[in-house]
Motif scaffolding. Sequence first.
Motif, short mmCIF file in Angstrom:
data_model
loop_
_atom_site.label_atom_id
_atom_site.label_comp_id
_atom_site.label_asym_id
_atom_site.label_seq_id
_atom_site.Cartn_x
_atom_site.Cartn_y
_atom_site.Cartn_z
N GLU A 1 -13.79 -10.84 18.39
CA GLU A 1 -13.88 -9.88 19.49
C GLU A 1 -14.68 -10.43 20.66
N ALA B 1 -9.86 -3.94 27.89
CA ALA B 1 -11.24 -4.20 27.54
C ALA B 1 -11.39 -4.28 26.02
N VAL B 2 -12.40 -5.01 25.57
CA VAL B 2 -12.64 -5.19 24.13
C VAL B 2 -13.95 -4.51 23.76
N GLU B 3 -13.91 -3.71 22.71
CA GLU B 3 -15.10 -2.98 22.29
C GLU B 3 -15.98 -3.86 21.39
N ASN C 1 -19.89 -6.31 31.11
CA ASN C 1 -19.87 -4.95 30.58
C ASN C 1 -19.14 -4.04 31.57
N LEU D 1 -6.89 2.88 25.80
CA LEU D 1 -6.83 1.48 26.24
C LEU D 1 -5.42 1.12 26.69
N ALA E 1 -13.13 -10.70 24.31
CA ALA E 1 -13.79 -10.02 25.42
C ALA E 1 -13.95 -10.94 26.61
N GLU F 1 -19.79 -0.74 23.26
CA GLU F 1 -19.60 -1.02 24.67
C GLU F 1 -18.28 -1.78 24.87
N TYR F 2 -17.74 -1.69 26.08
CA TYR F 2 -16.48 -2.35 26.38
C TYR F 2 -16.69 -3.48 27.38
N TYR F 3 -15.97 -4.59 27.16
CA TYR F 3 -16.19 -5.79 27.95
C TYR F 3 -14.88 -6.33 28.51
N TRP F 4 -15.00 -6.90 29.73
CA TRP F 4 -13.90 -7.58 30.39
C TRP F 4 -14.21 -9.06 30.56
#
Length: 396
Positions: free
Chosen positions: A194, A208-210, A175, A138, A198, A214-217
């Motif tokens: 979180e 990005a935040v998990e 996502n 990251l 995100a 899954e990772y999100y913007w």
Amino acid sequence: MDHLPNNPPNRPPFDCIALLLQGGGALGAYQGGVYESLANAGIYPDWVAGISIGAVNAAIIAGNPPETRVQNLRKFWEGITTAFPWDQPSVAESPLFQDGVVRGLLNGMSAYSALMNGAAKFFTPRLPPPWLEKSGSLGATSYYDTSLLRATLEDVIDFERINRNETRLSVGSVNVRTGNFIYFDSTTHKIGPEHIMASGALPPGFPAVEIEGEYYWDGGLVSNTPLLWVVDNLHQQDLLAFQIDLWSAEGAFPQDLNDVATRQKEIQFSSRTRANTDRFKYAQKIHHAIAEHLATLPQSSKDTPEAKLLSALANRNVSNIVHLIYHTKKYEGVSKDFEFSRLSMSDHWQAGYRDTLLTLSHPEVLDRPANPEGISIYDFSEKDPGVEKSVQEAAQ
């Protein structure tokens, strides 16, 4: 429903009062002023939806009892902004400081400070920088570390309160892997810090935040305005929506490259608010027209498969959409969304408060619409006279 103990009896006559908060970084203090003015008028939302910094403000509102919301909004905004020497009233009120050129230069210095040093209790520059981090980490994918933000959010938000769903909360994110837009909603998700982080993880500045593998913007990459999410999930309720936008779709024709960059941001992040509102207005007219038409049919015709299909779209619900839009000052440039000075924060907050007072001085915004289509749209936000003049001249 979440109201003060002495809730005024004159709640506006709508099933749902929604507060819709757009993203816009440092400009988000405007939304704090809007909420303070609404609360002083005894107007408390049943549903708060936000994107990016709007998600932070929304979570503070939903995650506090009404009597501490403004206090914690101020605590957040004062905590992440910097008081520079020129923030003193004796300096800020001097004739030299009132000059737009001087103010623009000072704002630029403040933005440069945030760019180089970050913002207190919010984000810090990565050391080592991302190009020296291991590929795939990251740290290699963002310029700033936002780990400070988690503790800041936990300090001003009661997440247990959010998850009791006393005031509904929705925050938008995207996502990274699929590109799909998603709303984390307190009716369907257990909301934590979180989810708020995100929603505001704007690349390449922030990582990005998990969440659950899954990772999100930042949701603003897809849509920066939560209006359609709310209207699509109303389930046939009368709606009073306060749409708080930090980027104006309307603006003066740019005069130089700095103006071009500023105007580009405004158009990009205003997310076609007007177009979405017009789409909702048209859909509302269709719903009403179907309801009126079905009422004229004999019972035998109402029992047909076609009529039953149409009946699912028929309703006579009414809506007021009240726009409150931050209109940029002429001295504010492309860096206005990451200019974290205490003075600008205060200016934005006061602008939101004033715009809301002006809006609420028009009593019709709180009255049920009486027109055939069952929807009224209002915008009484104050525009900067210089910008407004430029827009009018360009239109002539």
